[in-house]
Design a protein around this motif. Structure first.
Motif, PDB file in Angstrom:
ATOM      1  N   ALA A   1       0.830  -1.205   0.000  1.00  6.94           N
ATOM      2  CA  ALA A   1       0.000   0.000   0.000  1.00  6.94           C
ATOM      3  C   ALA A   1       0.867   1.259   0.000  1.00  6.94           C
ATOM      4  CB  ALA A   1      -0.928  -0.009   1.211  1.00  6.94           C
ATOM      5  N   GLU A   2       1.914   1.252   0.783  1.00 11.20           N
ATOM      6  CA  GLU A   2       2.798   2.423   0.843  1.00 11.20           C
ATOM      7  C   GLU A   2       3.523   2.632  -0.485  1.00 11.20           C
ATOM      8  OE1 GLU A   2       3.703   2.262   5.657  1.00 11.20           O
ATOM      9  OE2 GLU A   2       5.045   1.247   4.256  1.00 11.20           O
ATOM     10  N   ALA A   3       3.894   1.521  -1.144  1.00 14.50           N
ATOM     11  CA  ALA A   3       4.546   1.632  -2.458  1.00 14.50           C
ATOM     12  C   ALA A   3       3.578   2.186  -3.496  1.00 14.50           C
ATOM     13  CB  ALA A   3       5.075   0.263  -2.898  1.00 14.50           C
ATOM     14  N   MET A   4       2.319   1.761  -3.441  1.00 17.66           N
ATOM     15  CA  MET A   4       1.321   2.290  -4.373  1.00 17.66           C
ATOM     16  C   MET A   4       1.069   3.770  -4.106  1.00 17.66           C
ATOM     17  SD  MET A   4       0.439   0.073  -6.633  1.00 17.66           S
ATOM     18  CE  MET A   4      -0.909   1.050  -7.297  1.00 17.66           C
ATOM     19  N   LYS A   5       0.990   4.158  -2.846  1.00 17.69           N
ATOM     20  CA  LYS A   5       0.805   5.574  -2.518  1.00 17.69           C
ATOM     21  C   LYS A   5       1.956   6.403  -3.084  1.00 17.69           C
ATOM     22  CE  LYS A   5       0.420   8.813   1.380  1.00 17.69           C
ATOM     23  NZ  LYS A   5       1.634   9.643   1.131  1.00 17.69           N
ATOM     24  N   ALA A   6       3.182   5.901  -2.923  1.00 19.87           N
ATOM     25  CA  ALA A   6       4.348   6.624  -3.448  1.00 19.87           C
ATOM     26  C   ALA A   6       4.268   6.759  -4.962  1.00 19.87           C
ATOM     27  CB  ALA A   6       5.636   5.910  -3.038  1.00 19.87           C
ATOM     28  N   TRP A   7       3.816   5.690  -5.639  1.00 15.27           N
ATOM     29  CA  TRP A   7       3.691   5.774  -7.104  1.00 15.27           C
ATOM     30  C   TRP A   7       2.621   6.786  -7.491  1.00 15.27           C
ATOM     31  CZ3 TRP A   7      -0.250   4.984 -10.612  1.00 15.27           C
ATOM     32  CH2 TRP A   7       0.143   5.031 -11.960  1.00 15.27           C
ATOM     33  N   PHE A   8       1.459   6.728  -6.851  1.00 17.99           N
ATOM     34  CA  PHE A   8       0.381   7.671  -7.158  1.00 17.99           C
ATOM     35  C   PHE A   8       0.849   9.119  -6.996  1.00 17.99           C
ATOM     36  CE2 PHE A   8      -2.725   4.164  -5.942  1.00 17.99           C
ATOM     37  CZ  PHE A   8      -3.202   4.002  -7.230  1.00 17.99           C
ATOM     38  N   GLU A   9       1.550   9.391  -5.905  1.00 19.49           N
ATOM     39  CA  GLU A   9       1.918  10.775  -5.590  1.00 19.49           C
ATOM     40  C   GLU A   9       3.137  11.253  -6.366  1.00 19.49           C
ATOM     41  OE1 GLU A   9       0.285  11.477  -1.050  1.00 19.49           O
ATOM     42  OE2 GLU A   9       2.348  10.804  -1.315  1.00 19.49           O
ATOM     43  N   ASN A  10       4.191  10.445  -6.405  1.00 18.94           N
ATOM     44  CA  ASN A  10       5.478  10.913  -6.912  1.00 18.94           C
ATOM     45  C   ASN A  10       5.714  10.647  -8.381  1.00 18.94           C
ATOM     46  OD1 ASN A  10       6.021  11.614  -4.215  1.00 18.94           O
ATOM     47  ND2 ASN A  10       6.916   9.614  -3.790  1.00 18.94           N
ATOM     48  N   GLU A  11       5.102   9.585  -8.919  1.00 23.76           N
ATOM     49  CA  GLU A  11       5.328   9.245 -10.323  1.00 23.76           C
ATOM     50  C   GLU A  11       4.134   9.578 -11.204  1.00 23.76           C
ATOM     51  OE1 GLU A  11       7.368   5.420 -10.979  1.00 23.76           O
ATOM     52  OE2 GLU A  11       7.527   5.264  -8.788  1.00 23.76           O
ATOM     53  N   ALA A  12       2.932   9.321 -10.713  1.00 14.67           N
ATOM     54  CA  ALA A  12       1.743   9.606 -11.512  1.00 14.67           C
ATOM     55  C   ALA A  12       1.162  10.985 -11.220  1.00 14.67           C
ATOM     56  CB  ALA A  12       0.679   8.536 -11.270  1.00 14.67           C
ATOM     57  N   ASN A  13       1.695  11.662 -10.193  1.00 13.43           N
ATOM     58  CA  ASN A  13       1.281  13.031  -9.848  1.00 13.43           C
ATOM     59  C   ASN A  13      -0.232  13.150  -9.634  1.00 13.43           C
ATOM     60  OD1 ASN A  13       3.953  14.131 -10.085  1.00 13.43           O
ATOM     61  ND2 ASN A  13       3.736  13.995 -12.303  1.00 13.43           N
ATOM     62  N   PHE A  14      -0.780  12.244  -8.835  1.00 13.71           N
ATOM     63  CA  PHE A  14      -2.201  12.299  -8.512  1.00 13.71           C
ATOM     64  C   PHE A  14      -2.499  13.532  -7.661  1.00 13.71           C
ATOM     65  CE2 PHE A  14      -2.848   8.627 -10.701  1.00 13.71           C
ATOM     66  CZ  PHE A  14      -3.980   7.884 -10.364  1.00 13.71           C
ATOM     67  N   ASP A  15      -3.710  14.019  -7.770  1.00 19.11           N
ATOM     68  CA  ASP A  15      -4.103  15.229  -7.051  1.00 19.11           C
ATOM     69  C   ASP A  15      -4.387  14.957  -5.572  1.00 19.11           C
ATOM     70  OD1 ASP A  15      -4.460  17.179  -9.429  1.00 19.11           O
ATOM     71  OD2 ASP A  15      -5.583  15.419 -10.043  1.00 19.11           O
ATOM     72  N   GLN A  16      -4.900  13.769  -5.262  1.00 14.51           N
ATOM     73  CA  GLN A  16      -5.265  13.451  -3.884  1.00 14.51           C
ATOM     74  C   GLN A  16      -5.111  11.954  -3.656  1.00 14.51           C
ATOM     75  OE1 GLN A  16      -6.841  15.870  -1.409  1.00 14.51           O
ATOM     76  NE2 GLN A  16      -5.916  14.208  -0.237  1.00 14.51           N
ATOM     77  N   VAL A  17      -4.421  11.583  -2.575  1.00 20.01           N
ATOM     78  CA  VAL A  17      -4.245  10.172  -2.228  1.00 20.01           C
ATOM     79  C   VAL A  17      -4.559   9.990  -0.749  1.00 20.01           C
ATOM     80  CG1 VAL A  17      -2.683   8.185  -2.188  1.00 20.01           C
ATOM     81  CG2 VAL A  17      -2.433   9.915  -3.973  1.00 20.01           C
ATOM     82  N   PHE A  18      -5.482   9.080  -0.423  1.00 16.44           N
ATOM     83  CA  PHE A  18      -5.847   8.756   0.954  1.00 16.44           C
ATOM     84  C   PHE A  18      -5.257   7.392   1.292  1.00 16.44           C
ATOM     85  CE2 PHE A  18      -9.399  11.216  -0.861  1.00 16.44           C
ATOM     86  CZ  PHE A  18      -9.415  12.315   0.001  1.00 16.44           C
ATOM     87  N   LEU A  19      -4.459   7.324   2.376  1.00 13.10           N
ATOM     88  CA  LEU A  19      -3.800   6.078   2.775  1.00 13.10           C
ATOM     89  C   LEU A  19      -4.383   5.566   4.090  1.00 13.10           C
ATOM     90  CD1 LEU A  19      -1.495   3.971   2.379  1.00 13.10           C
ATOM     91  CD2 LEU A  19      -0.049   5.501   3.745  1.00 13.10           C
ATOM     92  N   PHE A  20      -4.723   4.253   4.127  1.00 11.99           N
ATOM     93  CA  PHE A  20      -5.233   3.602   5.324  1.00 11.99           C
ATOM     94  C   PHE A  20      -4.362   2.392   5.639  1.00 11.99           C
ATOM     95  CE2 PHE A  20      -8.755   5.989   3.717  1.00 11.99           C
ATOM     96  CZ  PHE A  20      -9.511   6.367   4.820  1.00 11.99           C
ATOM     97  N   THR A  21      -3.502   2.513   6.659  1.00  8.99           N
ATOM     98  CA  THR A  21      -2.714   1.386   7.172  1.00  8.99           C
ATOM     99  C   THR A  21      -2.740   1.454   8.694  1.00  8.99           C
ATOM    100  OG1 THR A  21      -0.600   2.577   7.247  1.00  8.99           O
ATOM    101  CG2 THR A  21      -1.175   1.490   5.161  1.00  8.99           C
TER     102      THR A  21
END
Length: 484
Positions: free
Chosen positions: A27-47
């Motif tokens: 999940a943390e790796a996917m969040k990093a990809w969404f934010e840093n590589e795909a430049n998503f506007d908003q990412v909500f993380l639940f761990t």
């Protein structure tokens, strides 16, 4: 273009189920990809230890069933996004099947009581309220839980969304110690990062990559069979673009076909949404522009007359203020148009949901194709179009694939460039890397235009314009060298 949001859940330590090793890490790796590589506007993380979501008061993100359900209920009660936007949902953890329905197991879920889990159907229904036409579910569940009753997650088709399952029903989704990831998420991240011809920019190609790569990894690390599956509903979403920045122009052709089918059967809202998604990848696509105008007329929309094809971008607010002459093909296209009324550019952009053009997203058009270009000041406006008297010759080493050469030649011609030849040659004096050569100083601007175009087609390579002093070089001749 459209906004991109993501919700990411990863649970290692369950109250009532076997612990997992790498779901949280995935999940943390996917969040990093969404934010840093795909430049998503908003990412909500639940761990288990993710930070609260900034709000008043802050929203806890410990992934219990009650907390996550309250988040879905509160966050997606009213539409927050537009049809052209995208919402991704990633879940890494245990999944279970109760009474013929897929359920996601949260931190405090009881495997004997389905009311303590959350059904994928419920998640889907809430997410679809966001307003985005493209909702993508990535379910990496059924991870090595040996005592499952019934079938595993993966049997259901969820209405209106694209769902990637990590394994088939009754299979396990394996974690691999050597990779410190689940094999599905590891393969998923590999696919999302692929560039060039092998990219996974579309739903269809990502599915093909996962279908091949996950079993390959499992076999290599001596794990049992695991076959990811895709459920796209309606089926035309199989052709959606997942990664606009990596997509190729030809990737939109299936979308165009589906848009025409929707328009022909009278589903104008769907047709418009599909044409807008075409424009997100192929900006300035005249077929899409005309289709959206045509749909607006059929829907009885009222617009200002005349569309101004102002494509010289100024620094003042990022808006264009000077009309640009159409290329010969575009002018002919306009003369043949039967529309009695045209849409103003700003009204058109607003209507299809793309809004105004900002300083950070200036658009330059080469022929009928758009590219992000350098902002021009009011004192240095210029028309960035191929001129009809510029002749282009395409050259490539013998190691280059014939198909790549032919495809590039076709796209150059389609965009309005005058390509009079293409050839593969053996020439040790030529550089290894691609370049655009020009032999007369007056051709520098056109060479830069060619570079912008070719660079957009060869996204995995660097290409530059270079001047070669040749006293015999006549103005208007440019070579594209694709490398050895």
């Amino acid at each position: 273009m459209g906004k991109n949001w993501a919700i990411v859940v990863g649970i290692n330590n369950y109250d009532n189920l076997q612990p997992l090793k790498y779901a949280k890490r995935d999940a943390e790796a996917m969040k990093a990809w969404f934010e840093n590589e795909a430049n998503f506007d908003q990412v909500f993380l639940f761990t288990e230890d993710s930070a609260p979501i900034p709000a008043n008061p802050p929203i806890p993100t410990l992934p219990t069933q009650g907390r996550f359900k309250r988040f879905l209920n509160a966050q997606f009660e009213e539409p927050l996004l537009k049809p052209e936007d995208n919402l991704w949902f990633f879940f890494a953890g245990h999944g279970k099947r109760f009474v013929d329905q897929d359920y996601l197991m949260f931190l405090d879920s009881d495997p004997t009581d389905y009311t303590t889990a959350i059904s994928v159907d419920y998640v889907t229904q809430r997410l679809r309220r966001c307003g985005a036409d493209n909702v993508v579910l990535l379910i990496d569940a059924c991870r090595d839980e040996g005592d499952r009753s019934g079938l595993g997650v993966g049997m259901q088709e969820h209405k209106g969304v694209i769902t990637f399952y990590s394994c088939a029903a009754s299979q396990k989704s394996w974690e691999i110690d050597e990779l410190q990831h689940g094999s599905f998420t590891y393969s998923l991240l590999e696919g999302l990062r692929l560039q060039g011809e092998a990219n996974c920019a579309t739903v269809e190609r990502l599915e093909q990559h996962l279908r091949y790569r996950v079993p390959e990894l499992n076999a290599y690390y001596k794990k049992s069979e695991q076959h990811p599956s895709l459920k796209a509903e309606p089926p035309y979403k199989m052709y959606y673009i997942l990664l606009e920045q990596a997509a190729r122009i030809r990737d939109v052709e299936p979308l165009k076909y589906q848009a025409l089918l929707a328009e022909n059967r009278g589903d104008l809202l769907l047709a418009k949404q599909l044409w807008v998604r075409v424009l997100a990848v192929s900006r300035g696509d005249w077929e899409a522009v005309e289709a959206i105008e045509r749909i607006a007329m059929r829907q009885g929309e009222s617009f200002e007359p005349t569309i101004t094809d102002e494509l010289t971008i100024l620094a003042s607010g990022g808006r264009s203020t000077q009309e640009l002459a159409l290329t010969q093909n575009q002018a002919k296209h306009e003369q043949n148009s039967t529309s009695q009324e045209r849409i103003s550019r700003q009204k058109f952009l607003k209507w299809i949901g793309l809004g105004g053009i900002t300083l950070g997203d200036a658009i330059v058009i080469v022929g009928s194709e758009n590219f992000k270009g350098q902002l021009l000041t009011p004192t240095s406006t210029r028309t960035l179009l191929p001129t009809s008297n510029t002749r282009i010759f395409l050259l490539a080493g013998t190691n280059n694939k014939t198909k790549i050469i032919n495809d590039l030649k076709s796209e150059l011609i389609r965009a309005g460039f005058n390509v009079f030849g293409a050839q593969q040659i053996e020439d040790d004096t030529r550089p290894n890397e691609p370049e655009v050569r020009y032999f007369n100083r007056s051709d520098e601007e056109q060479a830069d235009i060619v570079v912008k175009f070719v660079r957009s087609r060869l996204s995995n390579q660097v290409i530059t314009a270079k001047y070669y002093d040749d006293s015999s070089g006549k103005p208007g001749y440019i070579e594209i060298w694709l490398g050895r």
